[in-house]
Write a protein that holds these residues in place. Structure first.
Motif, PDB file in Angstrom:
ATOM      1  N   LEU A 129       0.822  -1.201   0.000  1.00  0.00           N
ATOM      2  CA  LEU A 129       0.000   0.000   0.000  1.00  0.00           C
ATOM      3  C   LEU A 129       0.864   1.262   0.000  1.00  0.00           C
ATOM      4  O   LEU A 129       0.540   2.248  -0.663  1.00  0.00           O
ATOM      5  CB  LEU A 129      -0.930  -0.007   1.205  1.00  0.00           C
ATOM      6  CG  LEU A 129      -2.087  -1.018   1.163  1.00  0.00           C
ATOM      7  CD1 LEU A 129      -2.895  -0.955   2.459  1.00  0.00           C
ATOM      8  CD2 LEU A 129      -2.998  -0.757  -0.038  1.00  0.00           C
ATOM      9  N   ASP A 130       1.994   1.227   0.797  1.00  0.00           N
ATOM     10  CA  ASP A 130       2.895   2.381   0.786  1.00  0.00           C
ATOM     11  C   ASP A 130       3.499   2.591  -0.599  1.00  0.00           C
ATOM     12  O   ASP A 130       3.681   3.734  -1.056  1.00  0.00           O
ATOM     13  CB  ASP A 130       4.018   2.174   1.816  1.00  0.00           C
ATOM     14  CG  ASP A 130       3.503   2.251   3.241  1.00  0.00           C
ATOM     15  OD1 ASP A 130       2.595   3.067   3.498  1.00  0.00           O
ATOM     16  OD2 ASP A 130       3.990   1.479   4.097  1.00  0.00           O
ATOM     17  N   ILE A 131       3.807   1.474  -1.265  1.00  0.00           N
ATOM     18  CA  ILE A 131       4.379   1.583  -2.615  1.00  0.00           C
ATOM     19  C   ILE A 131       3.369   2.204  -3.587  1.00  0.00           C
ATOM     20  O   ILE A 131       3.712   3.081  -4.405  1.00  0.00           O
ATOM     21  CB  ILE A 131       4.816   0.190  -3.102  1.00  0.00           C
ATOM     22  CG1 ILE A 131       5.952  -0.352  -2.209  1.00  0.00           C
ATOM     23  CG2 ILE A 131       5.270   0.243  -4.563  1.00  0.00           C
ATOM     24  CD1 ILE A 131       6.337  -1.780  -2.507  1.00  0.00           C
ATOM     25  N   LEU A 132       2.122   1.782  -3.482  1.00  0.00           N
ATOM     26  CA  LEU A 132       1.076   2.335  -4.355  1.00  0.00           C
ATOM     27  C   LEU A 132       0.825   3.814  -4.056  1.00  0.00           C
ATOM     28  O   LEU A 132       0.629   4.619  -4.980  1.00  0.00           O
ATOM     29  CB  LEU A 132      -0.214   1.532  -4.194  1.00  0.00           C
ATOM     30  CG  LEU A 132      -0.188   0.086  -4.708  1.00  0.00           C
ATOM     31  CD1 LEU A 132      -1.494  -0.626  -4.366  1.00  0.00           C
ATOM     32  CD2 LEU A 132       0.062   0.051  -6.214  1.00  0.00           C
ATOM     33  N   ILE A 133       0.817   4.151  -2.734  1.00  0.00           N
ATOM     34  CA  ILE A 133       0.573   5.558  -2.371  1.00  0.00           C
ATOM     35  C   ILE A 133       1.669   6.464  -2.924  1.00  0.00           C
ATOM     36  O   ILE A 133       1.402   7.588  -3.402  1.00  0.00           O
ATOM     37  CB  ILE A 133       0.473   5.681  -0.842  1.00  0.00           C
ATOM     38  CG1 ILE A 133      -0.823   5.013  -0.342  1.00  0.00           C
ATOM     39  CG2 ILE A 133       0.499   7.153  -0.406  1.00  0.00           C
ATOM     40  CD1 ILE A 133      -0.910   4.897   1.145  1.00  0.00           C
ATOM     41  N   ASN A 134       2.916   5.975  -2.865  1.00  0.00           N
ATOM     42  CA  ASN A 134       4.021   6.786  -3.392  1.00  0.00           C
ATOM     43  C   ASN A 134       4.048   6.816  -4.926  1.00  0.00           C
ATOM     44  O   ASN A 134       4.636   7.732  -5.527  1.00  0.00           O
ATOM     45  CB  ASN A 134       5.353   6.231  -2.875  1.00  0.00           C
ATOM     46  CG  ASN A 134       5.504   6.410  -1.373  1.00  0.00           C
ATOM     47  OD1 ASN A 134       4.999   7.380  -0.813  1.00  0.00           O
ATOM     48  ND2 ASN A 134       6.182   5.464  -0.727  1.00  0.00           N
ATOM     49  N   HIS A 135       3.433   5.802  -5.561  1.00  0.00           N
ATOM     50  CA  HIS A 135       3.472   5.723  -7.015  1.00  0.00           C
ATOM     51  C   HIS A 135       2.418   6.624  -7.673  1.00  0.00           C
ATOM     52  O   HIS A 135       2.684   7.292  -8.683  1.00  0.00           O
ATOM     53  CB  HIS A 135       3.263   4.267  -7.456  1.00  0.00           C
ATOM     54  CG  HIS A 135       3.258   4.080  -8.933  1.00  0.00           C
ATOM     55  ND1 HIS A 135       4.398   4.160  -9.718  1.00  0.00           N
ATOM     56  CD2 HIS A 135       2.220   3.834  -9.821  1.00  0.00           C
ATOM     57  CE1 HIS A 135       4.095   3.974 -10.979  1.00  0.00           C
ATOM     58  NE2 HIS A 135       2.762   3.768 -11.063  1.00  0.00           N
ATOM     59  N   PHE A 136       1.195   6.582  -7.105  1.00  0.00           N
ATOM     60  CA  PHE A 136       0.109   7.347  -7.715  1.00  0.00           C
ATOM     61  C   PHE A 136       0.001   8.724  -7.073  1.00  0.00           C
ATOM     62  O   PHE A 136       0.037   8.861  -5.856  1.00  0.00           O
ATOM     63  CB  PHE A 136      -1.238   6.612  -7.565  1.00  0.00           C
ATOM     64  CG  PHE A 136      -1.312   5.333  -8.357  1.00  0.00           C
ATOM     65  CD1 PHE A 136      -1.563   5.393  -9.727  1.00  0.00           C
ATOM     66  CD2 PHE A 136      -1.140   4.093  -7.749  1.00  0.00           C
ATOM     67  CE1 PHE A 136      -1.647   4.209 -10.463  1.00  0.00           C
ATOM     68  CE2 PHE A 136      -1.208   2.935  -8.486  1.00  0.00           C
ATOM     69  CZ  PHE A 136      -1.471   2.974  -9.850  1.00  0.00           C
TER      70      PHE A 136
END
Length: 626
Positions: free
Chosen positions: A557-564
């Motif tokens: 989820l942290d990876i997705l938050i930083n990506h989008f």
């Protein structure tokens, strides 16, 4: 000398007060104290029978001039005279430890003492005290008839069976002839009184003053014996000991005397042994009988006696019957020990720690040596004097030896290994030092503890390691009763506690009774000391330490938050992941579920994704409020 038990603490306080003020305790201080206490309460109720609260075995004092007497009196209550002791320590730790372990009087004991104190009075020259009943109004029954009935029954039994009468009479005559028992008048009780003094004139004065003081309470001091002919000549012949009444003091040697279980050879003023071993069968019972007959309370010959204890332990280990003959191997060891036992009578140890003419002592030290093996462990203590001319004298004080415990355990961490035995010996050393310092009437400046185990020294010096319970408990005792600076290393070769003694080897006897050679030299020649090392990491006595490291990783989820950068795209991506997970779960559990997952992105899935993202953010930033 011996004082009533209740006077011990008073005398100790007087001694400490005199020494704290810079003075020296003289014999006239003791005489003055005895006079005052005798006037206040010269009665038999303050003996150890009434006030016994400590059953520790005490080392016998050794001083320069010895006097022994037996007191004969007619009290209304039994009494014993116990030895007066003074306590000298170089630090307060052993004293505080001893005070913690001493048993105090219970409420009933205090009530008993109150009854005794308030009821003491003198009748016809004798002291009388009321019986300490719990209830005040007690009517004693007349049981004289029952006593007479028992006596008549015993007489009738003897008349009907002459063999029983004969055996009974023979038994009584036997124990009387062997001095196991003594016929004493009904109103007379006896006990020994011991005293020492550096000066013969003071000793003569002491005899007269004690005789006079004790006579005030109907005590009769008799059976006097001393290693000084001057003192003996001052005592009337009828009041001397039996063996010296008709002795010519100018040309005949003084006999030996048994003083508190130890043989005192009066003429040479030495302590020793008298062996009266009878021929016993080579069985466990016979061996135990002989070993028990050798009485050595001070441990003067502990290494030799330890051999017989180990022999008995081996017989017990082999589960031998009491009357079963031992095998040839043990029999050979036992016969050799019996042969050496006869040599024990040739060994005499000076009663006095300090030799005559040694001069003024400028330094007094106590040295205790500890060692252990897989069969036993032991401790021996020596006192070391240095005079004004830098002359040195060392003397054996006492020793203790123990066989290794026979009981085995199935738990490896509870096994008594040799290092643990070494630590147990070190613990015994500090406890024995507390006893010696408490009982010695000598001011000890410094105490040293010696061991040949580097493992023990590492444990004692360490302050950071966490030890297992067995080790930690013993280290706590050692640290409570001693300072780490008092502990020294000595090689096994120079450690008197690590070797046995051959009674026919004069050099070994001198090494045992006088201590190792380096003690007779200046301290700069003592064994080299090693640096205070820490326990090794692989030491089995250290508790295992488990290190846990927490590494934080970014979740998906942290990876997705930083990506989008768009909330809408983020929510849709998370929704597709939720749908994928649900679909995979259904494929795995398809045999247990008939419900199909709708693999389309609808409002419900988007709401689930939004909820998951909000919960993740709350967990990350408000975890303490959960």
């Amino acid at each position: 000398m011996k004082l009533p038990f209740h006077c011990h603490e008073k005398w100790r306080n007087i001694v400490i007060s005199i020494r704290d003020s810079g003075g020296t305790v003289a014999f006239h201080n003791l005489v003055k104290f005895v006079k005052r206490e005798a006037r206040k309460a010269t009665d038999p109720m303050y003996g150890k029978d009434a006030l016994r609260n400590d059953d520790r075995t005490k080392p016998q004092p050794k001083r320069n001039a010895g006097i022994a007497s037996q007191s004969s009196f007619k009290p209304s209550f039994s009494t014993d005279m116990v030895e007066n002791t003074t306590q000298n320590t170089q630090s307060s730790k052993p004293e505080e430890k001893a005070a913690e372990e001493r048993k105090e009087m219970s409420q009933e004991d205090k009530e008993f003492m109150k009854i005794v104190t308030n009821s003491i009075h003198k009748e016809d020259g004798h002291y009388v005290v009321s019986l300490p009943f719990r209830d005040k109004d007690v009517i004693m029954p007349d049981n004289s008839e029952q006593a007479l009935q028992r006596l008549r029954g015993l007489k009738k039994k003897f008349t009907m069976n002459p063999q029983i009468h004969k055996d009974y009479k023979k038994f009584m005559e036997d124990i009387l002839s062997k001095e196991y028992a003594e016929i004493v008048p009904q109103d007379e009780l006896k006990d020994d009184c011991l005293a020492s003094d550096l000066n013969e004139e003071n000793a003569v004065s002491t005899v007269k003053e004690l005789t006079s003081l004790c006579s005030e309470g109907s005590f009769r001091l008799t059976k006097w014996i001393s290693n000084s002919s001057t003192v003996m000549k001052s005592i009337p012949p009828q009041e001397r000991a039996k063996d010296v009444k008709d002795l010519n003091l100018d040309c005949e040697d003084l006999p030996s005397e048994r003083a508190l279980g130890v043989y005192w050879f009066v003429q040479s003023d030495t302590l020793g042994f008298k062996i009266k071993s009878k021929l016993k069968p080579d069985t466990k019972r016979g061996i135990l009988s002989v070993v028990s007959s050798v009485y050595d309370p001070l441990g003067l010959m502990a290494p030799f006696i330890l051999i017989s204890k180990q022999l008995l332990q081996n017989l017990h280990k082999e589960q031998k019957d009491w009357d079963e003959d031992v095998d040839s191997k043990i029999q050979k060891i036992w016969h050799q020990w019996l042969k050496d036992l006869s040599l024990l009578e040739n060994i005499h140890i000076p009663r006095c720690y300090k030799p005559m003419g040694f001069g003024l002592v400028t330094s007094c030290q106590l040295h205790l040596f500890a060692d252990a093996s897989n069969v036993g462990y032991g401790v021996v203590g020596y006192i070391r004097f240095v005079n004004e001319d830098e002359e040195i004298h060392c003397a054996l004080v006492m020793s203790k030896s123990r066989v290794a415990p026979l009981k085995k355990t199935t738990i490896p961490r509870m096994e008594l290994t040799v290092p643990r035995m070494e630590l147990t010996a070190a613990t015994l050393a500090v406890r024995m030092s507390s006893l010696i310092l408490q009982e010695l009437q000598v001011k000890v400046d410094t105490t040293f503890f010696w061991t040949d185990s580097m493992s023990v020294l590492r444990c004692i010096f360490n302050t950071n390691a966490r030890f297992k319970t067995f080790v930690a408990n013993r280290i706590a005792v050692i640290r409570d009763c001693s300072d780490i600076d008092q502990w020294r290393y000595v090689s096994s070769k120079e450690n008197p506690a690590s070797r046995g003694i051959e009674l026919d080897n004069e050099q070994q006897i001198q090494h045992w009774t006088g201590g190792p050679r380096f003690l007779w030299r200046h301290h700069k020649y003592w064994p080299k000391q090693y640096s205070k090392q820490e326990p090794q990491e692989d030491d089995l006595e250290l508790k295992e330490c488990v290190h846990a490291t927490i590494m934080e990783k970014d979740s998906f989820l942290d990876i997705l938050i930083n990506h989008f950068s768009s909330w809408t795209k983020l929510r849709r991506a998370v929704a597709w992941i939720i749908l994928t997970i649900r679909c995979l779960r259904q494929s795995v559990n398809k045999s247990h579920s008939t419900k199909k997952v709708n693999f389309t992105l609808n409002v419900q899935v988007l709401e689930d994704a939004e909820k998951l993202l909000v919960q993740h953010c709350q967990t990350q930033h408000f975890s303490k409020e959960q």
